[in-house]
Design a protein around this motif. Structure first.
Motif, short mmCIF file in Angstrom:
data_model
loop_
_atom_site.label_atom_id
_atom_site.label_comp_id
_atom_site.label_asym_id
_atom_site.label_seq_id
_atom_site.Cartn_x
_atom_site.Cartn_y
_atom_site.Cartn_z
N ALA A 1 9.41 -9.60 1.23
CA ALA A 1 9.76 -8.94 0.22
C ALA A 1 10.83 -9.67 -0.38
O ALA A 1 11.42 -9.53 -1.64
CB ALA A 1 10.51 -7.38 0.77
N GLY B 1 4.14 -4.70 -7.08
CA GLY B 1 5.05 -4.89 -5.91
C GLY B 1 6.07 -3.76 -5.92
O GLY B 1 7.40 -4.11 -6.10
N THR B 2 5.81 -2.46 -5.67
CA THR B 2 6.54 -1.33 -5.90
C THR B 2 7.63 -1.19 -4.67
O THR B 2 8.35 -0.74 -4.98
CB THR B 2 5.52 -0.07 -6.19
N GLY B 3 7.31 -1.80 -3.86
CA GLY B 3 8.22 -1.66 -2.50
C GLY B 3 8.39 -0.20 -2.13
O GLY B 3 7.52 0.58 -1.56
N THR C 1 -2.82 -3.17 -3.21
CA THR C 1 -3.30 -4.13 -4.25
C THR C 1 -2.78 -5.34 -4.28
O THR C 1 -1.43 -5.30 -4.35
CB THR C 1 -3.45 -3.33 -5.64
N ASP C 2 -3.22 -6.48 -4.36
CA ASP C 2 -2.77 -7.73 -4.74
C ASP C 2 -2.59 -7.73 -6.21
O ASP C 2 -3.43 -7.87 -6.95
CB ASP C 2 -3.84 -8.91 -4.13
N LEU C 3 -1.31 -7.80 -6.55
CA LEU C 3 -0.89 -7.86 -7.92
C LEU C 3 -1.48 -6.52 -8.65
O LEU C 3 -0.93 -5.37 -8.49
CB LEU C 3 -1.49 -9.18 -8.57
N ASN D 1 9.22 -6.65 -10.37
CA ASN D 1 10.27 -7.25 -9.73
C ASN D 1 9.92 -7.85 -8.36
O ASN D 1 9.82 -7.52 -7.40
CB ASN D 1 11.33 -6.08 -9.19
N ARG E 1 4.31 -17.83 -5.53
CA ARG E 1 2.81 -17.19 -5.87
C ARG E 1 2.66 -16.15 -6.79
O ARG E 1 2.01 -15.70 -7.66
CB ARG E 1 1.93 -17.00 -4.67
N MET E 2 3.47 -14.88 -6.61
CA MET E 2 3.51 -13.74 -6.97
C MET E 2 3.85 -13.89 -8.29
O MET E 2 3.46 -13.29 -9.38
CB MET E 2 4.40 -12.45 -6.16
N TYR F 1 19.56 -3.94 -10.87
CA TYR F 1 18.32 -4.26 -11.48
C TYR F 1 17.51 -2.97 -11.76
O TYR F 1 16.77 -2.88 -12.66
CB TYR F 1 17.53 -4.98 -10.59
N PHE G 1 11.65 -3.46 0.97
CA PHE G 1 12.62 -4.03 0.25
C PHE G 1 13.66 -2.86 -0.19
O PHE G 1 13.10 -1.98 -1.09
CB PHE G 1 12.48 -4.82 -0.95
N LEU H 1 10.91 1.70 -8.89
CA LEU H 1 11.05 1.51 -10.31
C LEU H 1 9.84 2.43 -10.86
O LEU H 1 9.91 3.09 -12.04
CB LEU H 1 10.57 0.13 -10.72
N ASP I 1 1.29 -2.52 -4.19
CA ASP I 1 1.84 -3.41 -3.37
C ASP I 1 0.85 -4.13 -2.24
O ASP I 1 -0.10 -3.19 -2.03
CB ASP I 1 3.02 -2.71 -2.49
N ILE I 2 1.01 -5.25 -1.96
CA ILE I 2 0.44 -5.74 -1.15
C ILE I 2 0.43 -5.47 0.30
O ILE I 2 -0.25 -5.64 1.15
CB ILE I 2 0.40 -7.21 -1.19
#
Ligand SMILES: C[S@@+](CC[C@H](N)C(=O)[O-])C[C@H]1O[C@@H](n2cnc3c(N)ncnc32)[C@H](O)[C@@H]1O
Length: 226
Positions: free
Chosen positions: A132, A54-56, A103-105, A117, A139-140, A35, A28, A60, A76-77
């Motif tokens: 993304a 979810g750092t992409g 990592t998941d979440l 985000n 779910r996220m 944002y 993303f 951030l 990030d997953i």
């Protein structure tokens, strides 16, 4: 593909960082600054540790580190996002402050500030690229809302960056979102809102919704004060 290659090579300017971020293919890209500016300007006191879920590209996490947070764990997953975020954090000279993990979440432990985000539309992604932007079944977003209180230090705060595009497209209601916060024992401590610059070629239905879109930074904390 070509513009993705160009982005990765040249980077995209991020004024809040006074630097460029280099999005890898399928990650993303922070081409909209609104944002990022919310996270760069939201009131923040006494924050020593932060998670960026979810750092992409890592944008951030980098903003938080540049704002003085000493220890940021970014997750990030998606493996391509993890590689991309590590690349950007390294380029920005922030590797001493920011760790990126696949990592998941949430990573283990707690932080003073947990930022997320998530993808803005609850819909089924048809490719890793879409993941993304589309959040399968929300779910996220739901996972973040349900789990974040257990990852905050006492007095800590969660910042959820979320567009109302899903509401404008009737994929979610504001009432559903507020109900999810309450069900997770989260109180809304404040909300900053920004109106993104509309796209210049606003002709289709999605573009029309985007013209009315608002992006919010929800400040959330445990109802009991945490
Ligand atoms: C809208 S992008 C935001 C990227 C970046 N934080 C930013 O603000 O530019 C959402 C990110 O969440 C990631 N993601 C989706 N589901 C996830 C999960 N369960 N755990 C961690 N990251 C996830 C996606 O791979 C994507 O990089």
């Amino acid at each position: 593909m070509l513009s993705a290659h160009q982005w990765r090579q040249d980077g995209v300017p991020v004024p809040a960082l006074n630097a460029r971020i280099h999005p890898h293919y399928g990650v993303f890209p922070p081409t909209r600054n609104e944002y990022v500016d919310l996270v760069a300007t939201a009131r923040m006191t006494g924050v020593r540790t932060a998670f960026d879920i979810g750092t992409g590209t890592g944008v951030l996490a980098a903003v938080l580190a540049k704002r003085g947070v000493r220890r940021v764990v970014a997750t990030d997953i998606a493996p391509q996002a993890v590689a991309c975020a590590r690349d950007n954090i390294h380029r920005l000279g922030l590797s001493g402050r920011v760790t990126v993990t696949q990592t998941d979440l949430f990573p283990p432990g707690r932080a003073d500030l947990v930022v997320c985000n998530p993808p803005w539309l609850p819909a089924t992604p048809s490719s890793p690229l879409d993941a993304a932007v589309f959040d399968r079944g929300g779910r996220m977003l739901s996972g973040f809302i349900r789990g974040v209180a257990d990852h905050l230090t006492p007095g800590g705060e969660a910042w959820l960056v979320l567009s109302d595009l899903a509401e404008l497209l009737r994929l979610r209601t504001r009432a559903q979102l507020l109900t999810e916060f309450a069900a997770a024992g989260l109180a809304v401590r404040g909300r900053m809102e920004v109106r993104p610059r509309p796209a210049r070629d606003a002709r289709d239905l999605l573009a029309a919704a985007r013209a009315a879109e608002r992006v919010s930074l929800w400040r959330l904390g445990p109802e009991n004060g945490g």
